[in-house]
Design an enzyme around this catalytic site. Structure first.
Site, PDB file in Angstrom:
ATOM      1  N   ASN A  90       0.907  -1.278  -0.084  1.00 51.17           N
ATOM      2  CA  ASN A  90      -0.234  -0.070   0.040  1.00 51.17           C
ATOM      3  C   ASN A  90       1.062   1.364   0.048  1.00 51.17           C
ATOM      4  O   ASN A  90       0.820   1.851   0.698  1.00 51.17           O
ATOM      5  CB  ASN A  90      -1.087   0.111   1.199  1.00 51.17           C
ATOM      6  CG  ASN A  90      -1.830   1.066   1.225  1.00 51.17           C
ATOM      7  OD1 ASN A  90      -2.114   1.626   0.333  1.00 51.17           O
ATOM      8  ND2 ASN A  90      -2.221   1.534   2.516  1.00 51.17           N
ATOM      9  N   ASP A 142      -5.502  -3.712  11.103  1.00 45.39           N
ATOM     10  CA  ASP A 142      -5.824  -3.236   9.684  1.00 45.39           C
ATOM     11  C   ASP A 142      -5.554  -1.844   9.745  1.00 45.39           C
ATOM     12  O   ASP A 142      -6.206  -0.969   9.366  1.00 45.39           O
ATOM     13  CB  ASP A 142      -7.141  -3.324   9.233  1.00 45.39           C
ATOM     14  CG  ASP A 142      -7.436  -3.113   7.728  1.00 45.39           C
ATOM     15  OD1 ASP A 142      -6.383  -3.385   6.743  1.00 45.39           O
ATOM     16  OD2 ASP A 142      -8.635  -2.887   7.529  1.00 45.39           O
ATOM     17  N   GLY A 145      -9.932   4.439   5.671  1.00 42.18           N
ATOM     18  CA  GLY A 145      -8.941   3.707   6.797  1.00 42.18           C
ATOM     19  C   GLY A 145      -8.836   4.391   8.059  1.00 42.18           C
ATOM     20  O   GLY A 145      -9.021   5.715   8.223  1.00 42.18           O
TER      21      GLY A 145
END
Length: 419
Positions: free
Chosen positions: A94, A304, A323
């Site tokens: 990412n 996460d 996020g």
């Protein structure tokens, strides 16, 4: 040498489980575990209500570096992971450029060396995560990639996923598939429920997850390869995975901590910190997922962790990025919801799933440890976060349990606030 005094051991596989013991570490090896150890030459670790377990493992962590250092550098991210109790993290693709060959994996390993946190890089599944052609899976595996994943991107090409599963089977590679059908999800941002109706935003039905999980189960069944479904959020998807496992399909899954502790009604004031992917589900669904976590349907839980800049979050809801950070709140939220022993079990489940040797808390074994106090309760504030980015959906929440430090790779991290 390090001498840990009067620590309660939480490790179901150890003969010392639930006992108060001293632990002596020399040159990274547990030299002795006994009810009382004296050594004048050792650095002594002593803390009220000190508990110790094997080091925790997080299967879904994102930093910014390389490419987005303003979100979180590798140095800051590893420090945050260590102070949050994690000795092993799987680093998501990412960043920019994403690792899709051996050189990308080697680079991530080189910039993360010298830390008490062992970084396990995850490589792209497809080139540029576009879902058209496989990335260099075997070369990345040889370089140390622990898994392959087009991070938060649905693999829409079922044949590509089938071919990928067949390709990695001989070297026991593990592919992750994001559990969301992109066509069903469309431009939806939040769960299709009462909160979504009140907010007036585009929504995603839960069956976007179930449909994709059902397809992926059949691909795993057909190929006989190991498929991992990350961050599952629905009752039906977890039941499908459980049934598939019972029939012999090699499939594992994780659940993000926010998906069993936080429901979609938290979105009603348009706080973009609650904009996550997959979306938060309604109260009933969240309770069912929590029940499944408690009942053993889930292999592991994950933070996460996704750091994002103020510019990515301090905008209108539909423009905000998805996020939340999660490393620093992971234990406190899990411990509050699940209790200490089950939290530790699920925070260490990644070793077995991703084929890493399970650390041992016994004499003669390499020391891979997390230190914590499971009883201290507090309200999480932004000021307590040491992550560069502060986009945590747990700010203002009650947490139970504080991490005191970690030991791994012959390096001790002892959190300053507890000195």
């Amino acid at each position: 040498m390090i001498l840990i005094k009067n620590a309660r051991i939480i490790c179901a596989s150890s003969e010392h489980h639930m006992k108060q013991m001293d632990i002596l570490i020399r040159d990274g090896i547990i030299e002795n575990i006994a009810s009382s150890i004296e050594n004048d030459n050792a650095q002594v670790i002593e803390q009220e209500n000190l508990h110790v377990s094997i080091g925790w493992f997080d299967s879904s962590v994102s930093f910014g570096e390389p490419g987005f250092e303003e979100r979180q550098t590798m140095k800051n991210g590893l420090q945050v992971a260590a102070t949050s109790g994690f000795t092993h993290i799987m680093l998501n693709p990412n960043n920019q450029p994403n690792p899709q060959d051996a050189s990308g994996i080697n680079y991530l390993k080189s910039i993360s060396s010298g830390s008490p946190v062992t970084v396990l890089p995850v490589g792209n599944f497809s080139l540029s995560q576009e879902g058209a052609h496989l990335a260099e899976l075997y070369d990345m595996h040889q370089a140390g990639a622990v898994s392959f994943y087009d991070y938060k991107h649905s693999v829409e090409n079922a044949n590509l996923l089938k071919v990928g599963l067949q390709y990695v089977k001989p070297f026991k590679g593990i592919i992750q598939s994001f559990p969301q059908d992109a066509q069903i999800a469309g431009k939806g941002m939040i769960n299709e429920d009462q909160a979504g109706t009140e907010l007036g935003l585009k929504t995603i039905p839960t069956f976007a997850e179930e449909l994709r999980v059902a397809r992926d189960i059949e691909l795993a069944r057909y190929t006989g390869s190991h498929l991992h479904i990350p961050t599952v959020t629905t009752n039906a998807a977890l039941l499908l995975i459980d049934k598939a496992r019972e029939s012999g399909v090699q499939i594992t899954c994780s659940v993000a901590i926010h998906h069993f502790t936080t429901a979609s009604d938290a979105l009603l004031d348009y706080n973009t910190n609650f904009k996550v992917q997959p979306p938060l589900r309604d109260v009933e669904e969240t309770k069912k997922v929590l029940d499944h976590v408690k009942n053993g349907l889930v292999d592991m839980i994950t933070s996460d962790h996704i750091p994002l800049t103020i510019e990515s979050k301090d905008v209108e809801f539909d423009q905000a990025d998805y996020g939340s950070t999660g490393l620093e709140s992971a234990f406190g939220m899990a411990n509050e919801a699940l209790g200490t022993e089950q939290s530790i079990e699920l925070l260490t489940g990644g070793y077995a799933v991703f084929q890493k040797e399970l650390p041992k808390l016994e004499k003669g074994s390499p020391a891979n440890l997390t230190f914590f106090d499971p009883s201290e309760s507090y309200v999480l504030s932004k000021q307590q976060l040491s992550s560069t980015s502060k986009n945590s959906l747990f700010i203002g929440r009650n947490l139970k349990g504080k991490v005191l430090g970690t030991y791994n790779n012959q390096k001790l991290q002892w959190n300053e606030r507890n000195s």
